[in-house]
Design an enzyme around this catalytic site. Structure first.
Site: not given
Length: 370
Positions: A136, A221
């Protein structure tokens, strides 16, 4: 602390893997049932610090094994061949990686190159007919992500994103409590992730390689956490950006605060920064109780408490669970815990809206139809 990797690594010193059989049911369920007859054979593409972390974690994997490496630096390939016992025939550079399609000894490639190279490299691996894991953030934007998903579907390969938190026991317990109704109706989420960025010459401060700044790197996140803490998809976004060092952060964002609105009326207040440390928390408030994880997103140890008291989930090496978990998904046809390319797309749609809101002076951006 020069980089996010350094920051997260210091949080995890001394942390080892816990046996899967020692996990609570909420995490162990990902690995229940008989093991596969064979291991998932993995090549890592981009041999930087995070690839090294994954390689070390995979030494404890039961279902995934490291067999290949891809790098543009010949000296790294030589080091990896010796250190991880990788055969010469399983090593490639960025120009020859297409030949991996002729290698039956590699099942999946984990792309850990700089963010803005993910799109190109995932398309390469898909064209070679191999399954893909992409670190990511999945890409620079939702458009690229859709192209990556389409390429993998066309090639008939599976596409996963390196969302390690979805395998982490404290996070799994938070999700279990929310799904079981133990928190009651979720009312609010407050979460953030950031650190003080060091080296001004690092690739993460170069837009051409990073795609963006703190939002892309660690704000993802907070965004992903708000989504799994609520179990809903946001319908609107507002965002604000500040910079204390416009020279260092000339090309990328330094600090962003963003707010998410959800269909049920939940609001999430989120933040991310490259400007200071000690900024990492996920707090979920429901009508019946709460969960607080702090630290919430680093490599470990994750710590938590709820309205019932301290959380007692085991400390684990996240990447070991992630790689064994993805192997279990593929080899044993298990349900995945929201780590597919489509999950990455959902985040990138919101990231695009965050930047759009900033460009429009903090305007509310509606997400319906995006």
């Amino acid at each position: 602390m020069d980089t996010r990797r350094d920051f997260l690594q210091k949080l995890s010193l001394g942390i080892g893997a816990t046996a899967l059989t020692d996990l609570p049911a909420s995490a162990r369920e990902l690995y229940s049932g008989p093991k596969a007859d064979k291991q998932l054979r993995v090549a890592l593409m981009g041999l930087g610090s995070y690839a090294t972390r994954v390689a070390e974690a995979m030494k404890d994997c039961k279902m995934a094994t490291l067999v290949g490496a891809v790098s543009g630096t010949p000296s790294k390939l030589e080091t990896w061949k010796q250190k991880y016992n990788i055969p010469e025939k399983n090593t490639y550079n960025y120009e020859t990686v297409g030949k991996i399609k002729d290698n039956p000894d590699i099942d999946i490639v984990y792309v850990t190159t700089p963010n803005s190279l993910h799109h190109k490299h995932v398309l390469q691996i898909a064209a070679a007919g191999k399954h893909v894991i992409c670190e990511k953030p999945v890409a620079d934007n939702a458009k690229q992500t859709r192209e990556m998903i389409a390429a993998c579907k066309k090639a008939g390969v599976k596409f996963y994103i390196g969302y390690r938190m979805h395998f982490e026991p404290h996070t799994r317990e938070l999700i279990r409590m929310r799904e079981a109704g133990e928190l009651g109706k979720i009312m609010h989420v407050n979460n953030y992730m950031g650190f003080k960025s060091g080296d001004p010459n690092q690739w993460r401060l170069k837009k051409a390689l990073a795609g963006g700044g703190a939002m892309m790197d660690v704000g993802i996140y907070a965004l992903n956490g708000a989504r799994y803490a609520t179990g809903e998809e946001p319908i609107w976004v507002t965002a604000q950006e500040t910079k204390t060092d416009p020279v260092k952060f000339k090309e990328v964002d330094e600090t962003i605060m963003f707010q998410l609105g959800f269909p049920s009326g939940i609001m999430a207040s989120c933040g991310t920064t490259y400007a200071f440390n000690n900024y990492e928390r996920l707090y979920v408030v429901g009508e019946k109780g709460f969960v607080e994880l702090s630290p919430a997103f680093g490599y470990g140890p994750i710590k938590g408490r709820t309205h019932l008291g301290p959380m007692n989930q085991p400390v684990v090496t996240h990447q070991t669970l992630q790689m064994d978990g993805i192997a279990d998904i593929i080899l044993n046809n298990k349900p995945d815990p929201n780590v597919t390319g489509e999950e990455g797309l959902k985040d990138m749609i919101v990231v695009d809206a965050v930047y759009e809101s900033i460009r429009k002076g903090g305007a509310k951006i509606m997400l319906a139809g995006k």
